[in-house]
Design a protein around this motif. Structure first.
Motif, PDB file in Angstrom:
ATOM      1  N   LEU A  47       0.850  -1.186   0.000  1.00  0.00           N
ATOM      2  CA  LEU A  47       0.000   0.000   0.000  1.00  0.00           C
ATOM      3  C   LEU A  47       0.885   1.235   0.000  1.00  0.00           C
ATOM      4  N   LEU A  48       0.674   2.142  -0.948  1.00  0.00           N
ATOM      5  CA  LEU A  48       1.389   3.413  -1.005  1.00  0.00           C
ATOM      6  C   LEU A  48       0.744   4.346   0.002  1.00  0.00           C
ATOM      7  N   THR A  49       1.558   4.966   0.870  1.00  0.00           N
ATOM      8  CA  THR A  49       1.003   5.742   1.969  1.00  0.00           C
ATOM      9  C   THR A  49       1.964   6.830   2.416  1.00  0.00           C
ATOM     10  N   ASN A  50       1.525   7.582   3.369  1.00  0.00           N
ATOM     11  CA  ASN A  50       2.324   8.624   4.006  1.00  0.00           C
ATOM     12  C   ASN A  50       2.677   8.154   5.408  1.00  0.00           C
ATOM     13  N   ILE A  51       3.891   8.492   5.853  1.00  0.00           N
ATOM     14  CA  ILE A  51       4.321   8.201   7.222  1.00  0.00           C
ATOM     15  C   ILE A  51       4.545   9.549   7.903  1.00  0.00           C
ATOM     16  N   PRO A  52       3.536  10.070   8.613  1.00  0.00           N
ATOM     17  CA  PRO A  52       3.740  11.358   9.267  1.00  0.00           C
ATOM     18  C   PRO A  52       4.689  11.222  10.453  1.00  0.00           C
ATOM     19  N   GLY A  53       5.298  12.323  10.828  1.00  0.00           N
ATOM     20  CA  GLY A  53       6.079  12.318  12.056  1.00  0.00           C
ATOM     21  C   GLY A  53       7.573  12.272  11.885  1.00  0.00           C
ATOM     22  N   GLY A  54       8.066  12.398  10.674  1.00  0.00           N
ATOM     23  CA  GLY A  54       9.508  12.553  10.568  1.00  0.00           C
ATOM     24  C   GLY A  54      10.271  11.423   9.946  1.00  0.00           C
ATOM     25  N   ARG A  55      10.647  10.440  10.703  1.00  0.00           N
ATOM     26  CA  ARG A  55      11.588   9.443  10.197  1.00  0.00           C
ATOM     27  C   ARG A  55      10.971   8.047  10.125  1.00  0.00           C
ATOM     28  N   CYS A  56      11.447   7.310   9.131  1.00  0.00           N
ATOM     29  CA  CYS A  56      11.181   5.873   9.082  1.00  0.00           C
ATOM     30  C   CYS A  56      12.197   5.254   8.141  1.00  0.00           C
ATOM     31  N   ARG A  57      12.404   3.953   8.312  1.00  0.00           N
ATOM     32  CA  ARG A  57      13.387   3.234   7.506  1.00  0.00           C
ATOM     33  C   ARG A  57      12.776   1.948   6.974  1.00  0.00           C
ATOM     34  N   ILE A  58      13.359   1.449   5.912  1.00  0.00           N
ATOM     35  CA  ILE A  58      12.952   0.147   5.388  1.00  0.00           C
ATOM     36  C   ILE A  58      13.098  -0.875   6.517  1.00  0.00           C
ATOM     37  N   GLY A  59      12.076  -1.677   6.688  1.00  0.00           N
ATOM     38  CA  GLY A  59      12.083  -2.692   7.736  1.00  0.00           C
ATOM     39  C   GLY A  59      11.362  -2.282   9.004  1.00  0.00           C
ATOM     40  N   ASP A  60      11.064  -0.987   9.187  1.00  0.00           N
ATOM     41  CA  ASP A  60      10.322  -0.548  10.372  1.00  0.00           C
ATOM     42  C   ASP A  60       8.944  -1.191  10.383  1.00  0.00           C
ATOM     43  N   ARG A  61       8.473  -1.554  11.563  1.00  0.00           N
ATOM     44  CA  ARG A  61       7.099  -2.025  11.731  1.00  0.00           C
ATOM     45  C   ARG A  61       6.199  -0.811  11.913  1.00  0.00           C
ATOM     46  N   VAL A  62       5.045  -0.839  11.266  1.00  0.00           N
ATOM     47  CA  VAL A  62       4.124   0.299  11.288  1.00  0.00           C
ATOM     48  C   VAL A  62       2.695  -0.176  11.546  1.00  0.00           C
ATOM     49  N   GLN A  63       1.866   0.784  11.971  1.00  0.00           N
ATOM     50  CA  GLN A  63       0.436   0.501  12.134  1.00  0.00           C
ATOM     51  C   GLN A  63      -0.364   1.641  11.535  1.00  0.00           C
ATOM     52  N   VAL A  64      -1.570   1.322  11.104  1.00  0.00           N
ATOM     53  CA  VAL A  64      -2.416   2.308  10.443  1.00  0.00           C
ATOM     54  C   VAL A  64      -2.869   3.379  11.436  1.00  0.00           C
ATOM     55  N   ALA A  65      -2.942   4.591  10.926  1.00  0.00           N
ATOM     56  CA  ALA A  65      -3.539   5.731  11.611  1.00  0.00           C
ATOM     57  C   ALA A  65      -4.381   6.427  10.541  1.00  0.00           C
ATOM     58  N   TRP A  66      -5.039   7.494  10.876  1.00  0.00           N
ATOM     59  CA  TRP A  66      -5.953   8.106   9.911  1.00  0.00           C
ATOM     60  C   TRP A  66      -5.738   9.603   9.830  1.00  0.00           C
ATOM     61  N   ARG A  67      -5.616  10.119   8.624  1.00  0.00           N
ATOM     62  CA  ARG A  67      -5.532  11.558   8.379  1.00  0.00           C
ATOM     63  C   ARG A  67      -6.933  12.032   8.002  1.00  0.00           C
ATOM     64  N   GLU A  68      -7.512  12.834   8.865  1.00  0.00           N
ATOM     65  CA  GLU A  68      -8.856  13.359   8.618  1.00  0.00           C
ATOM     66  C   GLU A  68      -8.822  14.381   7.490  1.00  0.00           C
ATOM     67  N   ARG A  69      -9.896  14.419   6.712  1.00  0.00           N
ATOM     68  CA  ARG A  69     -10.057  15.403   5.647  1.00  0.00           C
ATOM     69  C   ARG A  69     -11.432  16.028   5.783  1.00  0.00           C
ATOM     70  N   VAL A  70     -11.575  17.269   5.346  1.00  0.00           N
ATOM     71  CA  VAL A  70     -12.821  18.007   5.538  1.00  0.00           C
ATOM     72  C   VAL A  70     -13.961  17.452   4.681  1.00  0.00           C
ATOM     73  N   ASP A  71     -13.749  17.335   3.390  1.00  0.00           N
ATOM     74  CA  ASP A  71     -14.833  16.951   2.485  1.00  0.00           C
ATOM     75  C   ASP A  71     -14.641  15.576   1.861  1.00  0.00           C
TER      76      ASP A  71
END
Length: 132
Positions: A94-118
């Motif tokens: 899944l192509l996505t954004n990683i907010p918050g600065g840094r990440c590297r190949i191999g990092d474990r991640v979990q889904v979060a949600w970016r709210e949008r107005v419309d």
């Protein structure tokens, strides 16, 4: 074609966006071969079966590829920001954004949600276990 925004007009992706409104990450699973896929399609990429079902993903995965974008391409993304391909635990990428600065190949991640107005929220991922 149905009137409205793309997530309302496209019956193939509508279940994904409806679930996103509930902060649930859905992907498709083939009833015939059991493989998961993303992005949504009306058939299975692996066995070409046409019996695909929507299932809730665990919402966790591993950073497969990552880059830092330094040019503004949309008003809601102020550079620099991180774009990554996340390999979900179920297998699809899944192509996505990683907010918050840094990440590297191999990092474990979990889904979060970016709210949008419309529009429905977008799935983004947060690092939960950095690689060393």
């Amino acid at each position: 074609m149905t009137e409205g925004a793309p997530w309302q007009a496209d019956p193939t992706t509508a279940p994904f966006w409806e679930a996103a409104r509930r902060h649930e990450l859905l992907i498709q699973r083939c009833v015939d071969c059991g493989r998961h896929q993303f992005y949504p399609r009306p058939f299975c990429l692996f066995c070409e079966g046409d019996d695909v079902a929507w299932v809730k993903a665990a919402g966790t995965g591993t950073v497969y590829s990552v880059t830092t974008v330094r040019r503004q391409i949309a008003p809601e993304f102020s550079p620099p920001y991180i774009v990554a391909i996340v390999e979900l635990d179920e297998g699809p990428h899944l192509l996505t954004n990683i907010p918050g600065g840094r990440c590297r190949i191999g990092d474990r991640v979990q889904v979060a949600w970016r709210e949008r107005v419309d529009a429905p929220p977008l799935p983004v991922f947060e690092v939960i276990e950095p690689t060393r």
